[in-house]
Design a protein around this motif. Structure first.
Motif, short mmCIF file in Angstrom:
data_model
loop_
_atom_site.label_atom_id
_atom_site.label_comp_id
_atom_site.label_asym_id
_atom_site.label_seq_id
_atom_site.Cartn_x
_atom_site.Cartn_y
_atom_site.Cartn_z
N ILE A 133 -1.57 4.70 0.63
CA ILE A 133 -2.99 4.74 0.25
C ILE A 133 -3.84 4.78 1.51
CG2 ILE A 133 -4.84 3.51 -0.95
CD1 ILE A 133 -2.62 2.24 -2.70
N LEU A 134 -4.63 5.83 1.63
CA LEU A 134 -5.48 6.02 2.80
C LEU A 134 -6.90 5.53 2.54
CD1 LEU A 134 -5.81 7.26 5.67
CD2 LEU A 134 -6.44 9.40 4.53
N ARG A 135 -7.35 5.66 1.31
CA ARG A 135 -8.72 5.27 0.98
C ARG A 135 -8.77 4.84 -0.48
NH1 ARG A 135 -13.41 9.22 2.93
NH2 ARG A 135 -12.58 8.42 4.91
N GLY A 136 -9.57 3.82 -0.77
CA GLY A 136 -9.73 3.35 -2.14
C GLY A 136 -11.17 2.95 -2.41
N SER A 163 -8.37 6.27 -5.59
CA SER A 163 -7.73 6.20 -4.28
C SER A 163 -7.28 7.58 -3.81
CB SER A 163 -6.51 5.27 -4.33
OG SER A 163 -6.90 3.94 -4.59
N PRO A 184 -9.80 -1.04 -3.14
CA PRO A 184 -10.14 -0.71 -1.75
C PRO A 184 -9.33 -1.49 -0.72
CG PRO A 184 -12.12 -1.04 -3.07
CD PRO A 184 -10.97 -1.46 -3.92
N ALA A 241 -6.20 0.15 1.23
CA ALA A 241 -6.28 1.27 2.17
C ALA A 241 -5.73 0.86 3.54
CB ALA A 241 -7.72 1.74 2.30
N ASN A 248 -5.10 1.64 7.73
CA ASN A 248 -5.78 2.23 8.88
C ASN A 248 -4.85 3.15 9.66
OD1 ASN A 248 -8.27 0.78 8.57
ND2 ASN A 248 -7.27 -1.04 9.40
N SER A 255 0.81 -1.22 0.00
CA SER A 255 0.00 0.00 0.00
C SER A 255 0.85 1.27 0.00
CB SER A 255 -0.92 0.00 1.22
OG SER A 255 -1.77 -1.13 1.22
#
Length: 244
Positions: free
Chosen positions: A49-52, A57, A113, A116, A118, A30
């Motif tokens: 990558i924080l969000r996908g 993303s 996704p 991503a 945490n 990631s």
């Protein structure tokens, strides 16, 4: 007691906890290379990558990496050897904040996704184990900087621990809203190209590497709690977080 603390911190640089090491190795998929073109040519750093999802993303990186960018591309290494390769994507800036060195990028064509990561806000203290993950420069690259292999291999992992943390309360962009800027000081090796990569703790990403200390002995990282506050204020982004 001080000698004992130094001994523990030195050990964590070579023998990190097995579970933490396994987590950092998983997180490498990631972590991306941020390739920037500006008036001076090309430079690069790291991001994660924080969000996908279907809309692409969101990638977090350091503001100083993309500050003067005329174009930004994100590269993800998808394997090594004959079955490996890289994926390159165009990226655009959503927001950036010079202090405390945070930028958020949108990568429309990177739709996975499961990549991503945490953010975690644990209670950290002296000798809290942590691992820096990013695209480290080989020391023998052109000009002592980097060579082509840097951007086609999996990200590096540099273990260590937190020595101390410093927090200050400041106004955000001269407005009334207050932000707690928290900096983590770690004894992980400081290597070029690692800026923008995640600092991994037992619960997840506890910060983002930004720079080395003036004496070159410590890595400075902005904490996840500060990243969460800044992204909410600059991009209206609400980030799920893991807490103790």
């Amino acid at each position: 007691m001080e000698d004992q603390d130094v001994s523990v911190s030195s050990l964590l640089k070579t023998r990190p906890p097995k579970a933490l090491h396994a987590t950092a190795m998983r997180y490498r998929k990631s972590v991306v290379a941020i390739m920037v073109t500006d008036d001076d040519g090309m430079s690069y750093g790291s991001g994660f990558i924080l969000r996908g999802g279907p809309g692409g993303s969101l990638v977090v990186t350091c503001e100083h990496i993309v500050r003067e960018a005329t174009s930004i591309r994100v590269r993800r290494v998808v394997g090594v050897g004959e079955g490996g390769g890289v994926e390159d994507y165009a990226a655009t800036m959503i927001c950036k904040h010079r202090e405390p060195d945070i930028a958020l990028l949108r990568v429309p064509d990177l739709i996975q996704p499961s990549l991503a990561l945490n953010l975690a806000v644990p209670q950290v203290g002296l000798n809290y184990p942590a691992i820096s993950v990013g695209n480290a420069c080989p020391a023998d690259g052109p000009g002592g900087n980097w060579d082509g292999s840097t951007l086609v291999r999996l990200p590096s992992t540099l273990p260590g621990c937190i020595w101390y943390a410093f927090a200050s309360l400041s106004t955000y962009d001269d407005k009334v809203k207050l932000v707690m800027y928290e900096t983590l000081f770690l004894n992980c090796e400081t290597v070029g190209g690692m800026s923008g990569g995640p600092i991994v703790g037992a619960q997840g990403v506890i910060g983002m590497g930004c720079k080395m200390s003036d004496d070159g002995l410590l890595m400075l990282a902005v904490s996840s709690s500060t990243i969460i506050q800044v992204l909410k204020l600059t991009a209206g982004l609400h980030v799920d977080v893991i807490r103790d």
